[in-house]
Enzyme design. Structure first.
Site, mmCIF file in Angstrom:
data_model
loop_
_atom_site.group_PDB
_atom_site.id
_atom_site.type_symbol
_atom_site.label_atom_id
_atom_site.label_comp_id
_atom_site.label_asym_id
_atom_site.label_seq_id
_atom_site.Cartn_x
_atom_site.Cartn_y
_atom_site.Cartn_z
ATOM 1 N N ARG A 1 12.198 -9.676 5.264
ATOM 2 C CA ARG A 1 12.809 -8.358 5.471
ATOM 3 C C ARG A 1 13.883 -8.421 6.547
ATOM 4 N NH1 ARG A 1 7.394 -4.591 5.082
ATOM 5 N NH2 ARG A 1 7.116 -5.233 7.234
ATOM 6 N N ARG B 1 -0.982 -10.452 12.536
ATOM 7 C CA ARG B 1 -1.366 -9.170 11.929
ATOM 8 C C ARG B 1 -2.381 -9.390 10.798
ATOM 9 N NH1 ARG B 1 4.229 -6.670 10.300
ATOM 10 N NH2 ARG B 1 2.992 -4.974 9.468
ATOM 11 N N LYS C 1 0.824 -1.221 0.000
ATOM 12 C CA LYS C 1 0.000 0.000 0.000
ATOM 13 C C LYS C 1 0.853 1.264 0.000
ATOM 14 C CE LYS C 1 -2.246 -0.793 3.838
ATOM 15 N NZ LYS C 1 -1.608 -2.066 4.236
ATOM 16 N N ARG D 1 -9.702 1.882 9.317
ATOM 17 C CA ARG D 1 -9.307 0.481 9.555
ATOM 18 C C ARG D 1 -10.506 -0.400 9.887
ATOM 19 N NH1 ARG D 1 -3.816 -0.541 10.257
ATOM 20 N NH2 ARG D 1 -2.537 1.293 10.602
ATOM 21 N N ARG E 1 13.187 -7.852 12.360
ATOM 22 C CA ARG E 1 12.418 -7.154 13.382
ATOM 23 C C ARG E 1 11.372 -8.111 13.954
ATOM 24 N NH1 ARG E 1 10.222 -1.790 10.608
ATOM 25 N NH2 ARG E 1 8.539 -3.284 10.573
#
Length: 211
Positions: free
Chosen positions: A123, A167, A13, A88, A156
């Site tokens: 990542r 999530r 996004k 949201r 992370r």
């Protein structure tokens, strides 16, 4: 164009919002960013938001909505804006409508869930300078070593596969119902995420009817 971008975490996004912002010459409004700005500027709403964040709590809808409302009154939003990260939930979408904010289109970027887990969990971030990498899409020259400063590359905590799945679960429960909400209003358009960012951009522009 007054636009909302929807999509699961890791769907791209932010990247597409940046492209559209430049192409359409309208600002991208990220709720996370405007809340941080309000806190930095020490506004009344910023101080209120900080009280929740400092306690590790989510900022309540009414505070977020007021901060967004305030941001949308600024001059750079006169010709349109891109909302990224808001609304949201369906109650937030209702509140946006009650504020008198007209939305032209709602873009949903669709990416397969297993692809999202692969994207996010791949990542890596430098523990020293913060530079970002990806083990598949943007690997460092030497495994787990930053090209820029030689620091160790780490994952992370919120990029760990289990965290990503949590999530995504929250997204499906809280945010995905917005697709039906905006579909019923005739505002929803869909673009399918591709392997290459440029190819996703083509899909996005086509879905929005932007040449």
């Amino acid at each position: 164009m007054r636009l909302i971008i929807l999509g699961a975490p890791g769907a791209g996004k932010g990247t597409q919002a940046e492209v559209l912002s430049k192409k359409l010459d309208i600002p991208t409004i990220s709720t996370g960013e405007i809340i941080r700005n309000a806190i930095r500027q020490g506004t009344d709403l910023g101080k209120e938001a900080k009280q929740y964040i400092d306690r590790g709590l989510l900022v309540p809808d009414d505070v977020v909505i007021e901060i967004v409302k305030d941001r949308l009154t600024q001059d750079d939003c006169k010709n349109g804006f891109i909302l990224d990260g808001f609304p949201r939930t369906v109650p937030q979408a209702d509140a946006l409508t009650k504020m008198g904010v007209t939305i032209d289109k709602v873009l949903s970027i669709e990416v397969a869930e297993e692809k999202i887990v692969e994207r996010i969990s791949g990542r890596r971030q430098c523990s020293k300078c913060g530079a970002t990498y990806h083990i598949v899409y943007k690997p460092s020259k030497e495994e787990n070593i930053c090209d820029l400063c030689g620091g160790e590359l780490i994952m992370r905590q919120d990029d760990a596969p289990e965290t990503v799945k949590n999530r995504l679960k929250v997204y499906h429960e809280q945010t995905e119902p917005l697709k039906d909400y905006y579909q019923s209003k005739g505002l929803l358009v869909v673009a399918y995420g591709q392997e290459e960012v440029a190819d996703t951009t083509k899909e996005v522009l086509k879905a929005l009817g932007v040449v």
